[in-house]
Design a protein around this motif. Structure first.
Motif, short mmCIF file in Angstrom:
data_model
loop_
_atom_site.label_atom_id
_atom_site.label_comp_id
_atom_site.label_asym_id
_atom_site.label_seq_id
_atom_site.Cartn_x
_atom_site.Cartn_y
_atom_site.Cartn_z
N ARG A 175 0.82 -1.21 0.00
CA ARG A 175 0.00 0.00 0.00
C ARG A 175 0.86 1.26 0.00
N VAL A 176 2.15 1.08 -0.24
CA VAL A 176 3.10 2.20 -0.32
C VAL A 176 3.63 2.28 -1.75
N LEU A 177 3.51 3.45 -2.36
CA LEU A 177 3.94 3.64 -3.75
C LEU A 177 5.28 4.35 -3.79
N MET A 178 6.27 3.70 -4.38
CA MET A 178 7.59 4.30 -4.61
C MET A 178 7.61 4.93 -5.99
N VAL A 179 7.99 6.20 -6.06
CA VAL A 179 8.03 6.95 -7.31
C VAL A 179 9.46 7.36 -7.59
N ALA A 180 9.94 7.08 -8.81
CA ALA A 180 11.32 7.43 -9.14
C ALA A 180 11.47 7.56 -10.65
N ALA A 181 12.52 8.26 -11.04
CA ALA A 181 12.90 8.37 -12.45
C ALA A 181 13.95 7.35 -12.83
N GLY A 204 17.15 10.34 -16.32
CA GLY A 204 16.78 9.18 -15.53
C GLY A 204 17.26 7.87 -16.14
N ASP A 205 16.82 6.80 -15.54
CA ASP A 205 17.14 5.44 -15.99
C ASP A 205 15.83 4.80 -16.41
N PRO A 206 15.50 4.79 -17.71
CA PRO A 206 14.18 4.32 -18.14
C PRO A 206 14.01 2.82 -17.97
N GLY A 215 2.89 2.06 -12.78
CA GLY A 215 2.57 3.23 -13.59
C GLY A 215 3.79 3.78 -14.28
N HIS A 216 3.60 4.34 -15.46
CA HIS A 216 4.64 5.04 -16.22
C HIS A 216 4.07 6.41 -16.58
N PHE A 217 4.79 7.48 -16.21
CA PHE A 217 4.26 8.82 -16.41
C PHE A 217 5.31 9.74 -17.02
#
Length: 230
Positions: A175-181, A204-206, A215-217
């Motif tokens: 239930r924790v979302l990690m967001v990174a580039a 970033g590192d795609p 998710g991809h944003f």
């Protein structure tokens, strides 16, 4: 992009994801070595970044005791100064703190603010505590809490860094979302059970075709919209 459901907390990588690390270091090198052409600046930037990446890997493999990013940045600044024949102590000292003066990407401040109205938001960074404090204040990033790998004396993608955020969130990792580039960062988070979202940034590192993130944003706006719909 579809909504991301069942998230109780958002954890945001900082260096490269919320702030422009390469751009900020590049500007600091230009300031320290004003006569350098662009090729030289890029060479010096590469020297700095390779040193940080190499030493963090050595620490992760147990080949060097843990030191915070402030120490690694001071080492990198000295290497750059030696390569560029910069001898003024004040210039070298200022260069060593360049990582504390990085600018946010254009959508970072608003994105963090919008997320923080709906969910607990954490910054999670390899940056040392002092650097993370000053970065957040300078950039105007209004997260609820900033977490540094220095607390557990490790660098991502070590699992204990992600567990630091899970413990702070006080909810199950799913239930924790990690967001990174950085795809490598998200792989580390996924390995401990966190949900994951990739946000594109120029340096970033795609993800590869084998990566399966939630998710991809293209930017923070898309992430905010997906979580709002969720």
């Amino acid at each position: 992009m579809a909504a991301i459901h069942d998230i109780d907390a958002v954890v945001l990588d900082v260096l490269g994801t919320l702030v422009d690390e390469p751009g900020g270091l590049r500007s600091a090198i230009r300031e320290a070595v004003p006569a350098s052409d662009e090729a030289t600046v890029e060479d010096l930037l590469g020297l700095w970044l390779r040193h940080g990446e190499r030493e963090q890997r050595r620490i992760g493999r147990g080949r060097r005791p843990y030191v915070p990013t402030e120490t690694l940045d001071a080492e990198a600044a000295r290497m750059v100064a030696d390569r560029a024949d910069v001898t003024d102590p004040a210039t070298v000292t200022r260069l060593a703190t360049a990582g504390q003066r990085l600018s946010p990407w254009a959508d970072s401040v608003a994105g963090v603010e919008q997320l923080a109205r709906q969910l607990p938001v954490f910054g999670l960074s390899n940056a040392g505590r002092t650097t993370l404090l000053r970065l957040g204040a300078r950039a105007g990033l209004r997260w609820h809490r900033a977490l540094s790998g220095e607390t557990v004396r490790a660098y991502k993608p070590a699992p204990e860094v992600y567990r630091l955020a899970i413990d702070a969130a006080g909810c199950p990792p799913e239930r924790v979302l990690m967001v990174a580039a950085h795809a490598w960062d998200l792989r580390g988070a996924r390995a401990v059970g966190m949900r994951t979202a990739y946000v594109h940034r120029p340096a970033g590192d795609p993800p590869t075709g084998r990566d399966r993130f939630d998710g991809h944003f293209d930017g923070m706006g898309g992430l905010v919209a997906a979580l709002t719909r969720g």
